[in-house]
Design a protein around this motif. Sequence first.
Motif, PDB file in Angstrom:
ATOM      1  N   ILE A   1      78.749  61.700  33.558  1.00 50.52           N
ATOM      2  CA  ILE A   1      79.965  60.979  32.939  1.00 50.52           C
ATOM      3  C   ILE A   1      80.231  61.773  31.566  1.00 50.52           C
ATOM      4  CG2 ILE A   1      79.762  58.609  33.993  1.00 50.52           C
ATOM      5  CD1 ILE A   1      78.288  57.743  31.453  1.00 50.52           C
ATOM      6  N   GLY A   2      79.251  62.668  31.350  1.00 49.55           N
ATOM      7  CA  GLY A   2      79.389  63.431  30.228  1.00 49.55           C
ATOM      8  C   GLY A   2      78.471  64.560  30.253  1.00 49.55           C
TER       9      GLY A   2
ATOM     10  N   LYS B   1      86.978  57.151  30.939  1.00 54.42           N
ATOM     11  CA  LYS B   1      86.841  55.826  30.682  1.00 54.42           C
ATOM     12  C   LYS B   1      85.758  55.387  29.814  1.00 54.42           C
ATOM     13  CE  LYS B   1      84.546  53.241  33.659  1.00 54.42           C
ATOM     14  NZ  LYS B   1      84.107  52.182  34.749  1.00 54.42           N
ATOM     15  N   TYR B   2      84.826  56.596  29.429  1.00 52.18           N
ATOM     16  CA  TYR B   2      83.640  56.612  28.744  1.00 52.18           C
ATOM     17  C   TYR B   2      84.027  57.213  27.236  1.00 52.18           C
ATOM     18  CZ  TYR B   2      80.842  54.861  32.439  1.00 52.18           C
ATOM     19  OH  TYR B   2      80.396  54.442  33.338  1.00 52.18           O
TER      20      TYR B   2
ATOM     21  N   LEU C   1      73.203  69.595  28.688  1.00 51.43           N
ATOM     22  CA  LEU C   1      72.942  68.392  28.484  1.00 51.43           C
ATOM     23  C   LEU C   1      74.123  67.584  29.304  1.00 51.43           C
ATOM     24  CD1 LEU C   1      72.311  67.964  24.726  1.00 51.43           C
ATOM     25  CD2 LEU C   1      70.791  68.632  26.556  1.00 51.43           C
ATOM     26  N   TYR C   2      73.629  66.458  30.037  1.00 54.01           N
ATOM     27  CA  TYR C   2      74.472  65.583  30.701  1.00 54.01           C
ATOM     28  C   TYR C   2      74.328  63.983  30.514  1.00 54.01           C
ATOM     29  CZ  TYR C   2      71.212  65.396  34.743  1.00 54.01           C
ATOM     30  OH  TYR C   2      70.222  65.399  35.578  1.00 54.01           O
ATOM     31  N   ALA C   3      75.123  63.169  30.636  1.00 58.09           N
ATOM     32  CA  ALA C   3      74.962  61.804  30.523  1.00 58.09           C
ATOM     33  C   ALA C   3      75.037  61.317  31.868  1.00 58.09           C
ATOM     34  CB  ALA C   3      75.962  61.145  29.601  1.00 58.09           C
ATOM     35  N   GLN C   4      74.190  60.518  32.399  1.00 54.80           N
ATOM     36  CA  GLN C   4      74.051  60.008  34.011  1.00 54.80           C
ATOM     37  C   GLN C   4      74.407  58.438  33.659  1.00 54.80           C
ATOM     38  OE1 GLN C   4      72.974  62.041  36.725  1.00 54.80           O
ATOM     39  NE2 GLN C   4      73.684  60.187  38.019  1.00 54.80           N
ATOM     40  N   SER C   5      75.336  57.955  34.546  1.00 56.49           N
ATOM     41  CA  SER C   5      75.346  56.567  34.720  1.00 56.49           C
ATOM     42  C   SER C   5      75.087  55.967  36.286  1.00 56.49           C
ATOM     43  CB  SER C   5      76.560  55.825  34.185  1.00 56.49           C
ATOM     44  OG  SER C   5      77.837  56.261  35.111  1.00 56.49           O
ATOM     45  N   ASN C   6      75.378  54.966  36.252  1.00 55.56           N
ATOM     46  CA  ASN C   6      75.322  54.477  37.923  1.00 55.56           C
ATOM     47  C   ASN C   6      76.370  55.141  38.944  1.00 55.56           C
ATOM     48  OD1 ASN C   6      73.648  52.528  36.885  1.00 55.56           O
ATOM     49  ND2 ASN C   6      74.933  50.989  36.602  1.00 55.56           N
TER      50      ASN C   6
ATOM     51  N   LEU D   1      81.978  70.476  25.663  1.00 52.59           N
ATOM     52  CA  LEU D   1      81.917  69.069  25.480  1.00 52.59           C
ATOM     53  C   LEU D   1      82.942  68.332  26.576  1.00 52.59           C
ATOM     54  CD1 LEU D   1      80.780  66.408  24.467  1.00 52.59           C
ATOM     55  CD2 LEU D   1      82.289  66.506  22.373  1.00 52.59           C
ATOM     56  N   SER D   2      82.625  67.863  27.342  1.00 47.98           N
ATOM     57  CA  SER D   2      83.313  67.009  28.093  1.00 47.98           C
ATOM     58  C   SER D   2      82.946  65.500  28.538  1.00 47.98           C
ATOM     59  CB  SER D   2      83.372  67.862  29.494  1.00 47.98           C
ATOM     60  OG  SER D   2      83.676  69.059  29.512  1.00 47.98           O
TER      61      SER D   2
END
Length: 396
Positions: A80-81, A128-129, A71-76, A123-124
Amino acid sequence: MGKEGLLNKENYMVPRNDEVSIHVAHSQAEKREIYKFRYRVLAEGMGKFIKKNKQNFGMISDCMDEYSQLLYAQSNLGIIGTLRVMFGNMGQFPQDLTKTFYMEKFQTLVDGSNQTFCLATKLSIEKKYRGSQVLYMLTAKAYEMIRTNHVKFTFTGCNPHLIPLYEQLGFRKFSRNFTDPGYGLLVPLIMVVEDVEHFRAVRSPFYRVARELSNDNQWGQAFLHAFPEAARYINSQLIRKDDLWKIVTKKLGESPLAAVPLLAGLSQDESAVLLHSGVVVTCYEADCLVSPGEVSNEVFILLTGALLTDSAGVQRLIQPGESFGGTGLTEPRPQYATISAAADSEVLVIPRQGFERFCRRQPQAGHQIIRNLRLTMPVGMHPVRLKAVKGGMGRE
């Protein structure tokens, strides 16, 4: 009542104009970006010792990635995770992990040999988040997948300073510590996926989701019956401040104000609040709590037992009441000694995140703690620097 939530709504905010979405990696290109992100966060950012070779230089990956959901978190800004979840029966996990997490014993708690377990690792989150909603979004997606796969028990492991965070998610301590090369001492944790009452008690962010689903309370009861020793571990989210003070006093044999030099100059109430920001961790003979070069994110206070410190060949015993590791209390700093358990022991671990919350509420007491750390720091350690913390704590 437990302590203030680490994952309450005020911590869910992300920077404005920064849309965050959660994805499951399918392509090799996505996975390579995740491996690179892990390296930036874990190796470069957090100082984890990752074995390097020509094939994976600048990336962190292992054989379990091939069989896991990434799983991954995507931002602009990009990724980011990230979080890895592996689903399978006991035979599909590496043998050393099945032993570490007692999977065979858990398998006897359910019908059939094909019981699906989940192991959540890697988990990474971008610095800043951390403290934003990204952690919740990643773990909420993982919990959704866990329920879809009809998992009853989910396993993970974390460094001692992260235990309060995982305990609020709903994980519990239940077994002996283990060491993962490059990641240091890890505490094995278990989540009983359908134990809604436990989620409610620790104010887990999964509670609202879980209570709307079909749950069977037998799994929580079966877990405690199979692992009665789990009940003796103190849960940081369930223990009251005054009760923890009494427990620590009993373990030390006298008031922490008299036994712990780190608390010099603080009132009993200030000291109790500080201790309540931490977690009691059991370590066993030969457990290595600190290694040279490891980045510190906490301070340890020895409550019972004995620890051995070795700095450049100079050894000495750490006695109950003494503290160590405090170089990382205000910012991540490398350690310069090896500290291991000379006997079964208990330590109270105060994470940097907990200390920063303490300083925002009681800046003068936080300032005094830093002074005390300087006075009690062993020879050869970096001096602790006063760091600006919201609430009034500044530099000398």
